[in-house]
Design a protein around this motif. Structure first.
Motif, PDB file in Angstrom:
ATOM      1  N   ARG A 299       0.848  -1.191   0.000  1.00 23.66           N
ATOM      2  CA  ARG A 299       0.000   0.000   0.000  1.00 23.66           C
ATOM      3  C   ARG A 299       0.883   1.240   0.000  1.00 23.66           C
ATOM      4  NH1 ARG A 299      -5.298   0.853   0.928  1.00 23.66           N
ATOM      5  NH2 ARG A 299      -5.554  -1.352   1.509  1.00 23.66           N
ATOM      6  N   SER A 300       0.496   2.155  -0.843  1.00 18.93           N
ATOM      7  CA  SER A 300       1.279   3.379  -0.970  1.00 18.93           C
ATOM      8  C   SER A 300       0.969   4.334   0.177  1.00 18.93           C
ATOM      9  CB  SER A 300       0.979   4.060  -2.300  1.00 18.93           C
ATOM     10  OG  SER A 300      -0.344   4.569  -2.286  1.00 18.93           O
ATOM     11  N   SER A 301       1.739   5.375   0.230  1.00 18.80           N
ATOM     12  CA  SER A 301       1.426   6.447   1.171  1.00 18.80           C
ATOM     13  C   SER A 301       0.175   7.190   0.684  1.00 18.80           C
ATOM     14  CB  SER A 301       2.605   7.416   1.279  1.00 18.80           C
ATOM     15  OG  SER A 301       3.754   6.744   1.733  1.00 18.80           O
ATOM     16  N   ARG A 302      -0.435   7.932   1.575  1.00 15.49           N
ATOM     17  CA  ARG A 302      -1.676   8.629   1.216  1.00 15.49           C
ATOM     18  C   ARG A 302      -1.370   9.932   0.484  1.00 15.49           C
ATOM     19  NH1 ARG A 302      -5.935   7.697   6.228  1.00 15.49           N
ATOM     20  NH2 ARG A 302      -5.752   5.400   6.231  1.00 15.49           N
ATOM     21  N   SER A 303      -2.381  10.332  -0.280  1.00 14.31           N
ATOM     22  CA  SER A 303      -2.244  11.502  -1.146  1.00 14.31           C
ATOM     23  C   SER A 303      -2.459  12.801  -0.372  1.00 14.31           C
ATOM     24  CB  SER A 303      -3.261  11.409  -2.285  1.00 14.31           C
ATOM     25  OG  SER A 303      -4.572  11.545  -1.746  1.00 14.31           O
ATOM     26  N   ASN A 304      -2.517  13.862  -1.136  1.00 16.49           N
ATOM     27  CA  ASN A 304      -2.862  15.180  -0.602  1.00 16.49           C
ATOM     28  C   ASN A 304      -4.325  15.209  -0.162  1.00 16.49           C
ATOM     29  OD1 ASN A 304      -3.176  14.936  -3.599  1.00 16.49           O
ATOM     30  ND2 ASN A 304      -4.329  16.851  -3.255  1.00 16.49           N
ATOM     31  N   PHE A 305      -4.695  16.251   0.613  1.00 16.23           N
ATOM     32  CA  PHE A 305      -6.077  16.396   1.090  1.00 16.23           C
ATOM     33  C   PHE A 305      -6.856  17.368   0.195  1.00 16.23           C
ATOM     34  CE2 PHE A 305      -4.039  14.934   4.999  1.00 16.23           C
ATOM     35  CZ  PHE A 305      -4.963  14.020   5.472  1.00 16.23           C
ATOM     36  N   ILE A 306      -8.139  17.089   0.078  1.00 22.17           N
ATOM     37  CA  ILE A 306      -9.096  18.009  -0.556  1.00 22.17           C
ATOM     38  C   ILE A 306     -10.235  18.226   0.431  1.00 22.17           C
ATOM     39  CG2 ILE A 306     -10.768  18.342  -2.410  1.00 22.17           C
ATOM     40  CD1 ILE A 306      -8.965  16.820  -4.265  1.00 22.17           C
ATOM     41  N   ASN A 307     -10.465  19.495   0.744  1.00 20.82           N
ATOM     42  CA  ASN A 307     -11.520  19.840   1.704  1.00 20.82           C
ATOM     43  C   ASN A 307     -12.820  20.122   0.946  1.00 20.82           C
ATOM     44  OD1 ASN A 307     -12.905  20.537   4.008  1.00 20.82           O
ATOM     45  ND2 ASN A 307     -12.050  22.608   4.114  1.00 20.82           N
ATOM     46  N   ILE A 308     -13.824  19.349   1.231  1.00 19.41           N
ATOM     47  CA  ILE A 308     -15.132  19.505   0.576  1.00 19.41           C
ATOM     48  C   ILE A 308     -16.081  20.216   1.539  1.00 19.41           C
ATOM     49  CG2 ILE A 308     -17.127  18.325  -0.407  1.00 19.41           C
ATOM     50  CD1 ILE A 308     -14.660  18.202  -2.146  1.00 19.41           C
ATOM     51  N   THR A 309     -16.676  21.308   1.053  1.00 22.53           N
ATOM     52  CA  THR A 309     -17.678  22.060   1.817  1.00 22.53           C
ATOM     53  C   THR A 309     -19.027  21.919   1.128  1.00 22.53           C
ATOM     54  OG1 THR A 309     -16.014  23.662   2.542  1.00 22.53           O
ATOM     55  CG2 THR A 309     -18.334  24.320   2.716  1.00 22.53           C
ATOM     56  N   VAL A 310     -20.016  21.521   1.885  1.00 24.60           N
ATOM     57  CA  VAL A 310     -21.369  21.346   1.345  1.00 24.60           C
ATOM     58  C   VAL A 310     -22.242  22.495   1.844  1.00 24.60           C
ATOM     59  CG1 VAL A 310     -23.387  19.848   1.201  1.00 24.60           C
ATOM     60  CG2 VAL A 310     -21.090  18.851   1.288  1.00 24.60           C
ATOM     61  N   VAL A 311     -22.769  23.266   0.905  1.00 26.33           N
ATOM     62  CA  VAL A 311     -23.663  24.381   1.230  1.00 26.33           C
ATOM     63  C   VAL A 311     -25.098  23.868   1.120  1.00 26.33           C
ATOM     64  CG1 VAL A 311     -24.416  26.694   0.600  1.00 26.33           C
ATOM     65  CG2 VAL A 311     -21.995  26.063   0.399  1.00 26.33           C
ATOM     66  N   ASN A 312     -25.701  23.665   2.260  1.00 27.64           N
ATOM     67  CA  ASN A 312     -27.071  23.131   2.306  1.00 27.64           C
ATOM     68  C   ASN A 312     -27.999  24.235   2.815  1.00 27.64           C
ATOM     69  OD1 ASN A 312     -29.270  21.439   2.273  1.00 27.64           O
ATOM     70  ND2 ASN A 312     -28.765  20.433   4.205  1.00 27.64           N
ATOM     71  N   LEU A 313     -28.489  25.066   1.895  1.00 23.67           N
ATOM     72  CA  LEU A 313     -29.349  26.185   2.273  1.00 23.67           C
ATOM     73  C   LEU A 313     -30.740  25.681   2.643  1.00 23.67           C
ATOM     74  CD1 LEU A 313     -28.403  28.832  -0.443  1.00 23.67           C
ATOM     75  CD2 LEU A 313     -27.571  28.663   1.908  1.00 23.67           C
ATOM     76  N   GLN A 314     -31.230  26.173   3.762  1.00 27.59           N
ATOM     77  CA  GLN A 314     -32.573  25.802   4.183  1.00 27.59           C
ATOM     78  C   GLN A 314     -33.613  26.584   3.384  1.00 27.59           C
ATOM     79  OE1 GLN A 314     -33.042  26.177   8.394  1.00 27.59           O
ATOM     80  NE2 GLN A 314     -31.308  24.855   8.871  1.00 27.59           N
ATOM     81  N   GLN A 315     -34.778  25.999   3.279  1.00 20.53           N
ATOM     82  CA  GLN A 315     -35.872  26.672   2.577  1.00 20.53           C
ATOM     83  C   GLN A 315     -36.335  27.877   3.393  1.00 20.53           C
ATOM     84  OE1 GLN A 315     -39.792  24.795   2.508  1.00 20.53           O
ATOM     85  NE2 GLN A 315     -39.893  25.127   0.302  1.00 20.53           N
ATOM     86  N   PRO A 316     -36.380  29.071   2.789  1.00 21.56           N
ATOM     87  CA  PRO A 316     -36.837  30.252   3.545  1.00 21.56           C
ATOM     88  C   PRO A 316     -38.343  30.215   3.774  1.00 21.56           C
ATOM     89  CG  PRO A 316     -36.404  30.838   1.267  1.00 21.56           C
ATOM     90  CD  PRO A 316     -35.996  29.397   1.414  1.00 21.56           C
ATOM     91  N   ASP A 317     -38.817  31.208   4.502  1.00 23.71           N
ATOM     92  CA  ASP A 317     -40.244  31.360   4.775  1.00 23.71           C
ATOM     93  C   ASP A 317     -40.748  32.639   4.121  1.00 23.71           C
ATOM     94  OD1 ASP A 317     -40.606  29.042   6.407  1.00 23.71           O
ATOM     95  OD2 ASP A 317     -39.544  30.089   8.009  1.00 23.71           O
ATOM     96  N   ILE A 318     -42.053  32.698   3.912  1.00 24.06           N
ATOM     97  CA  ILE A 318     -42.686  33.860   3.299  1.00 24.06           C
ATOM     98  C   ILE A 318     -43.914  34.237   4.118  1.00 24.06           C
ATOM     99  CG2 ILE A 318     -44.096  32.459   1.741  1.00 24.06           C
ATOM    100  CD1 ILE A 318     -43.752  34.662  -0.366  1.00 24.06           C
ATOM    101  N   SER A 319     -44.153  35.550   4.253  1.00 19.47           N
ATOM    102  CA  SER A 319     -45.314  36.023   5.004  1.00 19.47           C
ATOM    103  C   SER A 319     -45.872  37.267   4.333  1.00 19.47           C
ATOM    104  CB  SER A 319     -44.947  36.325   6.466  1.00 19.47           C
ATOM    105  OG  SER A 319     -44.018  37.391   6.533  1.00 19.47           O
TER     106      SER A 319
END
Length: 319
Positions: free
Chosen positions: A96-116
């Protein structure tokens, strides 16, 4: 025994020398951006410069194995749990080889807004089973879009009848003003929240529809109804007034025909004498009748005397 030790030492040396020959892989991501939203596809590639193809590739997230496969390209579908640090390694000839570089994954999970909806006056809920809100033409109303705090900044989009109005986020909300309701403002309204993260724009899902109907002002109809009602109330009053006037006239006429009794003073001692104007009228009429009768009698007497005078003269002439 010495042979076994020698064999183990030789194998360890060969394995360490083989690992030294295994190059560290490089982890890449397609597309290049590492900020994604749920539903987007992540394509990782664990690249090595080995002349021979490794047997297996392993993808890690936060030092935990996510997936192991023989292909270089590893595909994932992003969701809320996909956020974290990713790297990879490979196996070549049981090493098994050594591990690679890192990649940081950011997930933007916007919530549904409200209306009035808000209006100080000139609006009401739909009647007779209809849905939504009804606004009277010419009255002001406003629509508020808001969401829970997730990211700083951003803006809100108001969608209605194929048009979009944008307003900057202030305290995680935005108010869209409509000074005077027009028939063009009738339709279905919804809101979305938009924010920029790492140079990428993300938009939330739309809110539930807010149905608004614009109605004509009922003031003219109310005025006509009030006028008609007033006339309906006034007609019987006028009829009663006319009848009362007629009744009063009849009472006045009847009172004029009736003449009250007049009390005369007692000059004879026989008691008070009561006479009515009607009796006086009858006495006057009788007096007039007697006077007329005397006149005619005088005329008759004068006629007789003339005849006697003529007869005397005639007789004298004959003698």
């Amino acid at each position: 025994m010495p042979r076994l030790c020698l064999t183990f030492i030789i194998a360890s040396f060969l394995n360490s020398s083989l690992m030294a020959d295994l190059q560290i892989p490089t982890l890449t991501l397609n597309p290049l951006y590492s900020v994604v939203q749920p539903g987007e596809v992540l394509q990782f590639r664990c690249i090595t410069n080995q002349t021979e193809t490794p047997s297996d590739f392993t993808l890690y997230k936060n030092n935990s194995i996510i997936k192991t496969q023989s292909a270089v390209e590893i595909t994932l579908t992003a969701d809320a749990s996909s956020q974290g640090l990713y790297n990879c390694d490979y196996i070549f000839r049981s090493s098994r080889s050594s591990r690679s570089n890192f990649i940081n994954i950011t997930v933007v999970n916007l919530q549904q807004p409200d209306i009035s909806f808000r209006a100080d006056k000139g609006w009401f809920h739909g009647l007779w089973g209809s849905h939504g809100l009804e606004v009277i033409k010419g009255y002001a109303f406003s629509i508020n879009c808001f969401t829970k705090p997730q990211y700083p900044g951003g803006s809100f989009n108001l969608l209605f009848n194929g048009f979009t109005k944008k307003q900057t986020n202030f305290n995680h909300s935005a108010i869209f003003q409509f000074p005077e309701a027009e028939f063009d403002h009738q339709g279905n309204y919804s809101c979305t929240y938009e924010v920029s993260v790492s140079s990428r724009n993300f938009t939330s899902t739309a809110t539930e529809l807010l149905v608004i109907t614009v109605k004509a002002s009922p003031v003219p109809y109310i005025a006509v109804g009030l006028a008609a009602g007033f006339l309906l109330l006034l007609v019987p009053v006028i009829i009663c007034f006319v009848k009362m006037q007629k009744r009063q006239k009849l009472q006045v006429n009847s009172s004029k025909k009736y003449k009250p009794t007049v009390q005369l003073p007692d000059v004879t001692g026989a008691g008070d004498i009561y006479e009515t104007p009607q009796a006086d009228d009858e006495t006057d009429e009788e007096a007039d009748y007697e006077n007329t009768k005397d006149v005619f009698q005088q005329k008759d007497d004068s006629g007789d005397s003339d005849n006697d005078y003529i007869n005397v003269d005639v007789c004298d002439l004959q003698i």
